[in-house]
Enzyme design. Sequence first.
Site, PDB file in Angstrom:
ATOM      1  N   ARG A 107       0.882  -1.174   0.000  1.00 40.36           N
ATOM      2  CA  ARG A 107       0.000   0.000   0.000  1.00 40.36           C
ATOM      3  C   ARG A 107       0.912   1.213   0.000  1.00 40.36           C
ATOM      4  O   ARG A 107       1.723   1.390   0.911  1.00 40.36           O
ATOM      5  CB  ARG A 107      -0.904  -0.002   1.233  1.00 40.36           C
ATOM      6  CG  ARG A 107      -1.579   1.350   1.464  1.00 40.36           C
ATOM      7  CD  ARG A 107      -2.658   1.322   2.511  1.00 40.36           C
ATOM      8  NE  ARG A 107      -3.838   0.636   2.018  1.00 40.36           N
ATOM      9  CZ  ARG A 107      -5.030   0.668   2.616  1.00 40.36           C
ATOM     10  NH1 ARG A 107      -5.195   1.342   3.747  1.00 40.36           N
ATOM     11  NH2 ARG A 107      -6.061   0.029   2.110  1.00 40.36           N
ATOM     12  N   HIS A 134      -7.635   1.073  -6.140  1.00 42.76           N
ATOM     13  CA  HIS A 134      -7.757   0.151  -4.991  1.00 42.76           C
ATOM     14  C   HIS A 134      -8.437  -1.132  -5.486  1.00 42.76           C
ATOM     15  O   HIS A 134      -9.582  -1.436  -5.128  1.00 42.76           O
ATOM     16  CB  HIS A 134      -8.583   0.826  -3.892  1.00 42.76           C
ATOM     17  CG  HIS A 134      -8.498   0.149  -2.550  1.00 42.76           C
ATOM     18  ND1 HIS A 134      -7.654  -0.915  -2.271  1.00 42.76           N
ATOM     19  CD2 HIS A 134      -9.175   0.404  -1.382  1.00 42.76           C
ATOM     20  CE1 HIS A 134      -7.808  -1.284  -1.005  1.00 42.76           C
ATOM     21  NE2 HIS A 134      -8.730  -0.504  -0.456  1.00 42.76           N
ATOM     22  N   GLN A 137     -10.209  -3.917  -3.136  1.00 43.67           N
ATOM     23  CA  GLN A 137     -11.506  -3.516  -2.582  1.00 43.67           C
ATOM     24  C   GLN A 137     -12.636  -3.861  -3.543  1.00 43.67           C
ATOM     25  O   GLN A 137     -13.681  -4.386  -3.146  1.00 43.67           O
ATOM     26  CB  GLN A 137     -11.505  -2.002  -2.313  1.00 43.67           C
ATOM     27  CG  GLN A 137     -12.820  -1.493  -1.766  1.00 43.67           C
ATOM     28  CD  GLN A 137     -13.121  -2.052  -0.385  1.00 43.67           C
ATOM     29  OE1 GLN A 137     -12.272  -1.993   0.484  1.00 43.67           O
ATOM     30  NE2 GLN A 137     -14.305  -2.604  -0.181  1.00 43.67           N
ATOM     31  N   ASP A 225     -17.724   7.000  -0.458  1.00 45.99           N
ATOM     32  CA  ASP A 225     -16.402   6.850   0.170  1.00 45.99           C
ATOM     33  C   ASP A 225     -16.116   8.167   0.888  1.00 45.99           C
ATOM     34  O   ASP A 225     -16.818   9.176   0.691  1.00 45.99           O
ATOM     35  CB  ASP A 225     -15.343   6.536  -0.909  1.00 45.99           C
ATOM     36  CG  ASP A 225     -13.972   6.164  -0.322  1.00 45.99           C
ATOM     37  OD1 ASP A 225     -13.883   5.942   0.908  1.00 45.99           O
ATOM     38  OD2 ASP A 225     -12.996   6.115  -1.087  1.00 45.99           O
ATOM     39  N   CYS A 266     -16.368   1.284   1.208  1.00 45.94           N
ATOM     40  CA  CYS A 266     -15.177   0.460   1.466  1.00 45.94           C
ATOM     41  C   CYS A 266     -14.745   0.532   2.931  1.00 45.94           C
ATOM     42  O   CYS A 266     -14.026  -0.344   3.400  1.00 45.94           O
ATOM     43  CB  CYS A 266     -14.038   0.887   0.552  1.00 45.94           C
ATOM     44  SG  CYS A 266     -13.426   2.564   0.844  1.00 45.94           S
ATOM     45  N   ARG A 294     -13.204  -8.885   1.793  1.00 48.34           N
ATOM     46  CA  ARG A 294     -11.790  -8.575   1.504  1.00 48.34           C
ATOM     47  C   ARG A 294     -10.950  -9.828   1.747  1.00 48.34           C
ATOM     48  O   ARG A 294     -10.036 -10.153   0.994  1.00 48.34           O
ATOM     49  CB  ARG A 294     -11.295  -7.438   2.415  1.00 48.34           C
ATOM     50  CG  ARG A 294     -11.945  -6.091   2.183  1.00 48.34           C
ATOM     51  CD  ARG A 294     -11.590  -5.512   0.831  1.00 48.34           C
ATOM     52  NE  ARG A 294     -10.159  -5.360   0.657  1.00 48.34           N
ATOM     53  CZ  ARG A 294      -9.423  -4.341   1.126  1.00 48.34           C
ATOM     54  NH1 ARG A 294      -9.991  -3.351   1.782  1.00 48.34           N
ATOM     55  NH2 ARG A 294      -8.116  -4.276   0.917  1.00 48.34           N
TER      56      ARG A 294
HETATM   57  N1   CP Z   1     -11.160  -0.370   2.814  1.00 47.19           N
HETATM   58  C1   CP Z   1      -9.862  -0.412   3.178  1.00 47.19           C
HETATM   59  O1   CP Z   1      -8.946  -0.619   2.354  1.00 47.19           O
HETATM   60  O2   CP Z   1      -9.672  -0.247   4.518  1.00 47.19           O
HETATM   61  P1   CP Z   1      -8.285  -0.051   5.288  1.00 47.19           P
HETATM   62  O3   CP Z   1      -7.752   1.314   4.897  1.00 47.19           O
HETATM   63  O4   CP Z   1      -8.646  -0.144   6.722  1.00 47.19           O
HETATM   64  O5   CP Z   1      -7.327  -1.120   4.846  1.00 47.19           O
HETATM   65  N1  NVA Z   2     -10.335   6.670  -0.702  1.00 49.18           N
HETATM   66  C1  NVA Z   2      -9.843   6.219   0.571  1.00 49.18           C
HETATM   67  C2  NVA Z   2      -9.995   4.739   0.684  1.00 49.18           C
HETATM   68  C3  NVA Z   2      -9.537   4.147   1.985  1.00 49.18           C
HETATM   69  C4  NVA Z   2      -9.631   2.663   2.027  1.00 49.18           C
HETATM   70  C5  NVA Z   2      -8.400   6.646   0.772  1.00 49.18           C
HETATM   71  O1  NVA Z   2      -7.612   6.506  -0.169  1.00 49.18           O
HETATM   72  O2  NVA Z   2      -8.075   7.141   1.843  1.00 49.18           O
END
Ligand code: CP
Ligand code: NVA
Length: 308
Positions: A107, A134, A137, A225, A266, A294
Amino acid sequence: MNHFLDIHKTDPADLRGMIDQAHAMKQARQGRPKGTPDDELPLAGRMVALIFEKPSTRTRLSFDVGVRQMGGQTMVLSGNDMQLGHGETIADTARVLSRYVDLIMIRTFDESVLYEMAEYADVPVINGLTDRTHPCQIMADIQTYEEHRGPIAGKKVVWTGDGNNVCASFLHAAGQFGFDFTFTGPPQLDPETEFMDFARAKGSKVEIERDAFKAVQGADIIVADTWVSMHDAQSSRERRHNMLRPYQVNDALMAAAGDQAVFMHCLPAHRGEEVTSSVMDGPQSVIFDEAENRLHAQKAVMRWCLGA
Ligand code: CP
Ligand code: NVA
């Protein structure tokens, strides 16, 4: 060896295979304690590095638990604690990690880090979220929709709010799984044209509708989101909230969509901002199934990456 970098870079038949395997693997362990291994152990003897340059609850836990259920082992690493965060090149990091582990999930911020990691690693690399996409997700979201309502092909997804990284992967999935997509949000936060063009080129209907109540007519999925993503400047918070307020998902918007629509997010969610608690906890919400899936979807992704 397969990298799982983005949904538009992955063959649609392979994506379908992963969703079907995720359904099957979920069914096969219904009711068991989370810590018990699966009957099959396709990751036995495999070591998996999980690297986080941004915070995470779901991605961290679901990958870690998923690897263990499949018989593998994990190392959870923060980018800051590695030399990666102190100037060692991504290419060198990728080559070194490949000598220790069999699979890398990362990530990160700029997607160039993910793509460079994949270019220089000798082992598969999985996208655990970047500023732009992402994909894991959305694999879980497809699984979730289909377990509640059946095939997603031909359905209508309405994205509300910010055309962000999760929105981008939904657009990729629209093209690959054959569903239509409507974006409703302020023009300043439209999804990048490239993502909409991909879905359109694959035959999906992609529309922008500024009026949220018009947008949700006939929707099968309504998605929200956070209004401020991890990569967004905190200084933009007030401006973004002012622009996005008309796009909150609340009971009135869900009623305008109708009973067929499910609500997705998400997570993490900001209750009372992009969505009300009454919708999150209401009968159309499938948010905690998304979170659970997930685990199952990523187990299928990891098996595909390793051919295991
Ligand atoms: N939805 C998601 O990716 O959550 P986290 O940021 O908690 O991993
Ligand atoms: N759009 C959000 C998703 C988190 C899982 C972010 O990137 O912070």
